[in-house]
Scaffold this motif. Structure first.
Motif, PDB file in Angstrom:
ATOM      1  N   ALA A 205     -49.989  36.755 -24.338  1.00 19.42           N
ATOM      2  CA  ALA A 205     -51.786  36.308 -24.356  1.00 19.42           C
ATOM      3  C   ALA A 205     -52.504  36.710 -25.506  1.00 19.42           C
ATOM      4  O   ALA A 205     -53.182  35.147 -25.645  1.00 19.42           O
ATOM      5  CB  ALA A 205     -52.327  37.878 -23.361  1.00 19.42           C
ATOM      6  N   LYS A 206     -52.370  37.264 -26.045  1.00 18.26           N
ATOM      7  CA  LYS A 206     -52.974  37.288 -27.860  1.00 18.26           C
ATOM      8  C   LYS A 206     -52.445  35.935 -28.538  1.00 18.26           C
ATOM      9  O   LYS A 206     -53.397  35.470 -29.366  1.00 18.26           O
ATOM     10  CB  LYS A 206     -52.550  38.345 -29.035  1.00 18.26           C
ATOM     11  CG  LYS A 206     -53.087  39.828 -28.122  1.00 18.26           C
ATOM     12  CD  LYS A 206     -52.326  41.132 -28.988  1.00 18.26           C
ATOM     13  CE  LYS A 206     -52.578  42.044 -28.362  1.00 18.26           C
ATOM     14  NZ  LYS A 206     -52.497  43.612 -29.270  1.00 18.26           N
ATOM     15  N   ALA A 207     -51.708  35.610 -28.538  1.00 16.42           N
ATOM     16  CA  ALA A 207     -51.459  34.242 -29.560  1.00 16.42           C
ATOM     17  C   ALA A 207     -51.315  33.125 -28.875  1.00 16.42           C
ATOM     18  O   ALA A 207     -52.393  32.179 -30.090  1.00 16.42           O
ATOM     19  CB  ALA A 207     -49.493  33.473 -28.967  1.00 16.42           C
ATOM     20  N   VAL A 208     -52.132  32.769 -28.108  1.00 22.62           N
ATOM     21  CA  VAL A 208     -52.276  32.173 -27.157  1.00 22.62           C
ATOM     22  C   VAL A 208     -54.450  32.182 -26.891  1.00 22.62           C
ATOM     23  O   VAL A 208     -55.315  30.875 -27.092  1.00 22.62           O
ATOM     24  CB  VAL A 208     -52.600  31.678 -25.537  1.00 22.62           C
ATOM     25  CG1 VAL A 208     -53.929  31.029 -24.703  1.00 22.62           C
ATOM     26  CG2 VAL A 208     -50.920  30.917 -25.174  1.00 22.62           C
ATOM     27  N   ALA A 209     -54.913  33.603 -27.365  1.00 25.87           N
ATOM     28  CA  ALA A 209     -55.959  33.595 -27.260  1.00 25.87           C
ATOM     29  C   ALA A 209     -57.325  32.036 -28.164  1.00 25.87           C
ATOM     30  O   ALA A 209     -57.021  32.283 -29.267  1.00 25.87           O
ATOM     31  CB  ALA A 209     -56.486  34.710 -28.019  1.00 25.87           C
ATOM     32  N   GLY A 210     -58.249  31.599 -27.485  1.00 30.28           N
ATOM     33  CA  GLY A 210     -59.387  31.038 -28.584  1.00 30.28           C
ATOM     34  C   GLY A 210     -58.799  29.733 -28.956  1.00 30.28           C
ATOM     35  O   GLY A 210     -59.538  29.034 -29.576  1.00 30.28           O
ATOM     36  N   ALA A 211     -56.799  29.757 -28.508  1.00 26.06           N
ATOM     37  CA  ALA A 211     -56.531  27.845 -29.465  1.00 26.06           C
ATOM     38  C   ALA A 211     -56.472  26.813 -28.741  1.00 26.06           C
ATOM     39  O   ALA A 211     -57.302  26.861 -27.430  1.00 26.06           O
ATOM     40  CB  ALA A 211     -55.343  28.360 -29.130  1.00 26.06           C
ATOM     41  N   ASP A 212     -56.965  26.104 -29.388  1.00 28.94           N
ATOM     42  CA  ASP A 212     -57.140  24.254 -29.123  1.00 28.94           C
ATOM     43  C   ASP A 212     -56.725  23.739 -28.317  1.00 28.94           C
ATOM     44  O   ASP A 212     -56.878  22.736 -27.462  1.00 28.94           O
ATOM     45  CB  ASP A 212     -58.414  24.042 -29.926  1.00 28.94           C
ATOM     46  CG  ASP A 212     -59.424  25.047 -31.042  1.00 28.94           C
ATOM     47  OD1 ASP A 212     -60.341  24.491 -29.754  1.00 28.94           O
ATOM     48  OD2 ASP A 212     -59.715  25.462 -31.812  1.00 28.94           O
ATOM     49  N   VAL A 213     -55.199  23.986 -28.919  1.00 28.85           N
ATOM     50  CA  VAL A 213     -54.467  23.433 -28.692  1.00 28.85           C
ATOM     51  C   VAL A 213     -53.018  24.601 -27.971  1.00 28.85           C
ATOM     52  O   VAL A 213     -52.430  25.220 -28.712  1.00 28.85           O
ATOM     53  CB  VAL A 213     -53.526  22.553 -29.652  1.00 28.85           C
ATOM     54  CG1 VAL A 213     -52.690  21.506 -29.066  1.00 28.85           C
ATOM     55  CG2 VAL A 213     -54.043  21.015 -29.856  1.00 28.85           C
ATOM     56  N   ALA A 252     -59.083  23.749 -24.148  1.00 25.92           N
ATOM     57  CA  ALA A 252     -57.914  23.393 -24.808  1.00 25.92           C
ATOM     58  C   ALA A 252     -56.802  22.459 -24.224  1.00 25.92           C
ATOM     59  O   ALA A 252     -57.167  22.135 -22.845  1.00 25.92           O
ATOM     60  CB  ALA A 252     -57.495  24.770 -24.658  1.00 25.92           C
ATOM     61  N   ILE A 253     -55.853  21.891 -25.335  1.00 27.84           N
ATOM     62  CA  ILE A 253     -55.462  20.647 -24.557  1.00 27.84           C
ATOM     63  C   ILE A 253     -53.349  20.723 -24.719  1.00 27.84           C
ATOM     64  O   ILE A 253     -53.920  22.182 -25.324  1.00 27.84           O
ATOM     65  CB  ILE A 253     -54.720  19.731 -25.392  1.00 27.84           C
ATOM     66  CG1 ILE A 253     -55.131  19.616 -26.693  1.00 27.84           C
ATOM     67  CG2 ILE A 253     -56.838  18.462 -25.060  1.00 27.84           C
ATOM     68  CD1 ILE A 253     -55.019  18.375 -27.740  1.00 27.84           C
ATOM     69  N   VAL A 254     -52.954  21.080 -24.084  1.00 29.98           N
ATOM     70  CA  VAL A 254     -51.238  21.120 -23.510  1.00 29.98           C
ATOM     71  C   VAL A 254     -51.130  19.811 -24.777  1.00 29.98           C
ATOM     72  O   VAL A 254     -50.969  18.926 -23.733  1.00 29.98           O
ATOM     73  CB  VAL A 254     -51.290  21.586 -22.247  1.00 29.98           C
ATOM     74  CG1 VAL A 254     -49.448  22.157 -22.594  1.00 29.98           C
ATOM     75  CG2 VAL A 254     -52.134  23.104 -21.939  1.00 29.98           C
ATOM     76  N   MET A 255     -49.531  20.709 -25.060  1.00 33.02           N
ATOM     77  CA  MET A 255     -48.338  19.381 -25.393  1.00 33.02           C
ATOM     78  C   MET A 255     -47.225  19.436 -25.267  1.00 33.02           C
ATOM     79  O   MET A 255     -47.434  20.857 -25.280  1.00 33.02           O
ATOM     80  CB  MET A 255     -49.129  18.446 -27.022  1.00 33.02           C
ATOM     81  CG  MET A 255     -50.614  18.079 -27.125  1.00 33.02           C
ATOM     82  SD  MET A 255     -50.490  16.670 -28.653  1.00 33.02           S
ATOM     83  CE  MET A 255     -51.168  18.518 -30.373  1.00 33.02           C
ATOM     84  N   HIS A 256     -46.984  18.609 -25.349  1.00 29.01           N
ATOM     85  CA  HIS A 256     -45.197  19.089 -25.225  1.00 29.01           C
ATOM     86  C   HIS A 256     -44.212  18.171 -25.315  1.00 29.01           C
ATOM     87  O   HIS A 256     -45.147  16.641 -25.311  1.00 29.01           O
ATOM     88  CB  HIS A 256     -45.190  19.435 -23.805  1.00 29.01           C
ATOM     89  CG  HIS A 256     -43.498  19.797 -23.497  1.00 29.01           C
ATOM     90  ND1 HIS A 256     -42.292  19.470 -24.037  1.00 29.01           N
ATOM     91  CD2 HIS A 256     -43.196  20.752 -22.962  1.00 29.01           C
ATOM     92  CE1 HIS A 256     -41.693  19.951 -23.732  1.00 29.01           C
ATOM     93  NE2 HIS A 256     -41.539  21.103 -22.616  1.00 29.01           N
ATOM     94  N   CYS A 257     -43.078  18.416 -26.661  1.00 30.82           N
ATOM     95  CA  CYS A 257     -43.068  17.075 -26.964  1.00 30.82           C
ATOM     96  C   CYS A 257     -41.794  16.372 -26.528  1.00 30.82           C
ATOM     97  O   CYS A 257     -40.860  15.385 -27.027  1.00 30.82           O
ATOM     98  CB  CYS A 257     -42.137  17.810 -28.475  1.00 30.82           C
ATOM     99  SG  CYS A 257     -40.795  18.643 -28.318  1.00 30.82           S
ATOM    100  N   LEU A 258     -41.541  17.275 -25.251  1.00 33.28           N
ATOM    101  CA  LEU A 258     -40.790  16.783 -24.569  1.00 33.28           C
ATOM    102  C   LEU A 258     -39.308  16.655 -24.570  1.00 33.28           C
ATOM    103  O   LEU A 258     -38.748  16.373 -25.941  1.00 33.28           O
ATOM    104  CB  LEU A 258     -41.299  15.009 -23.727  1.00 33.28           C
ATOM    105  CG  LEU A 258     -43.093  14.996 -22.910  1.00 33.28           C
ATOM    106  CD1 LEU A 258     -42.779  13.511 -22.646  1.00 33.28           C
ATOM    107  CD2 LEU A 258     -42.826  15.607 -22.036  1.00 33.28           C
ATOM    108  N   PRO A 259     -38.359  16.572 -23.513  1.00 33.37           N
ATOM    109  CA  PRO A 259     -38.356  16.282 -22.440  1.00 33.37           C
ATOM    110  C   PRO A 259     -39.121  17.513 -21.510  1.00 33.37           C
ATOM    111  O   PRO A 259     -38.628  18.490 -23.069  1.00 33.37           O
ATOM    112  CB  PRO A 259     -36.710  15.611 -22.099  1.00 33.37           C
ATOM    113  CG  PRO A 259     -36.273  15.870 -23.028  1.00 33.37           C
ATOM    114  CD  PRO A 259     -36.943  16.368 -24.882  1.00 33.37           C
TER     115      PRO A 259
END
Length: 301
Positions: A205-213, A252-259
């Motif tokens: 939760a702390k890592a994600v806090a305020g993240a744009d990506v 925020a947007i979510v990205m995943h390099c896939l698969p």
């Protein structure tokens, strides 16, 4: 031509040049420059691939070149021939090489002995082409990376995470690596990185806090299959899900390099909510691969 062996070896100006060129090539695919006319490039893959293989094969053809695909089983490398010997043979026959393999040293040695323009299409150490495509997404969707925060969740010492860390060090954006202690990069790597822009955080939760990506990768990389059950259990708290996304920036947007392995590193719900960005990211692999080759051919820096 130059080589593209790692994000670590690039300058901020070089990264920006490649990303901006990739964005231009995406906008006007029909006007792709024919910089590889009359050339044949070898794709040497010791690891399986979908996006990397397709994007390079299509991209090289669109740049006017021909492609030869070689798996590990297709060459004497699979029977133990030294990389430097294969390199010296191919260096006399083809015009460039794209290599997807295990050891970073193998790619570097191939470039040294072949004297060919060589691209690292993934090693255990780095995945530079993927991160350049990701940065292109930030350029196109967020207007760039300045003043932005990226959060990488999961195995914080994998090749994708390491390339993200080098990108943050070079470009100066904030990067939080959300990972349990055992999956964080060692102190020696962080010292080599030499930046305060990368923060290691065990609390997701702390890592994600305020993240744009908010970014993730598979928890079980190729070659780690025997550790599958243990990795999945330890990394469960770092799954990207609706609850965790509440801590990120509003847009925020979510990205995943896939698969993607849905309901493991990311829920199906979140992936589908951000599918437009994630598959934009996948498409960018084509455009950024072409940009890399054009940048190499032009000798830009």
């Amino acid at each position: 031509m130059k080589n593209l062996l790692s994000i670590e070896a690039l300058t901020a100006q070089e990264i920006t040049a490649i990303v901006e060129l990739g964005a231009d090539l995406r906008k006007n695919r029909a006007a792709t420059p024919q910089v590889l006319t009359g050339q044949t490039w070898a794709l040497i893959f010791n690891k399986s691939s979908t996006r990397t293989r397709v994007s390079f094969e299509v991209g090289i053809r669109e740049l006017g070149g021909s492609v030869m695909f070689l798996s590990g089983a297709d060459t004497q490398l699979g029977r133990g021939e030294p990389v430097k010997d294969t390199a010296r043979v191919l260096g006399r026959m083809v015009h460039g090489a794209v290599i997807r393999t295990y050891a970073q040293a193998d790619v570097e040695q191939f470039a040294e002995y072949s004297h060919l323009p060589t691209i690292n299409a993934l090693t255990d150490e780095e995945h530079p082409c993927q991160i350049l495509a990701d940065l292109q997404v930030m350029h196109e969707r967020l207007g760039g990376w300045q003043g932005k925060k990226v959060c990488f969740l999961g195995d914080g010492d994998c090749n994708v995470a390491r390339s993200w860390m080098w990108a943050a060090a070079r470009l100066g954006f904030d990067l939080a690596i959300g990972a349990p202690k055992a999956f964080q990069p060692p102190a020696e790597f962080m010292e080599k990185l030499g930046t305060d822009k990368v923060v290691l955080e065990e609390d997701p939760a702390k890592a994600v806090a305020g993240a744009d990506v908010v970014y993730t990768d598979v928890w079980v990389s190729m070659g780690k299959e025997e550790e599958s059950a243990q990795r999945i259990e330890i990394l469960k708290p770092y799954q990207i899900n609706a609850g965790l996304m509440q801590h990120a920036a509003k847009d925020a947007i979510v990205m995943h390099c896939l698969p993607a392995y849905r309901e493991k590193e990311i829920t199906d719900e979140v992936l589908e909510q951000h599918a437009d960005v994630i598959f934009h990211e996948a498409e960018n692999r084509l455009h950024v691969q072409k940009a890399i080759i054009c940048w190499m051919a032009r000798g830009e820096g």
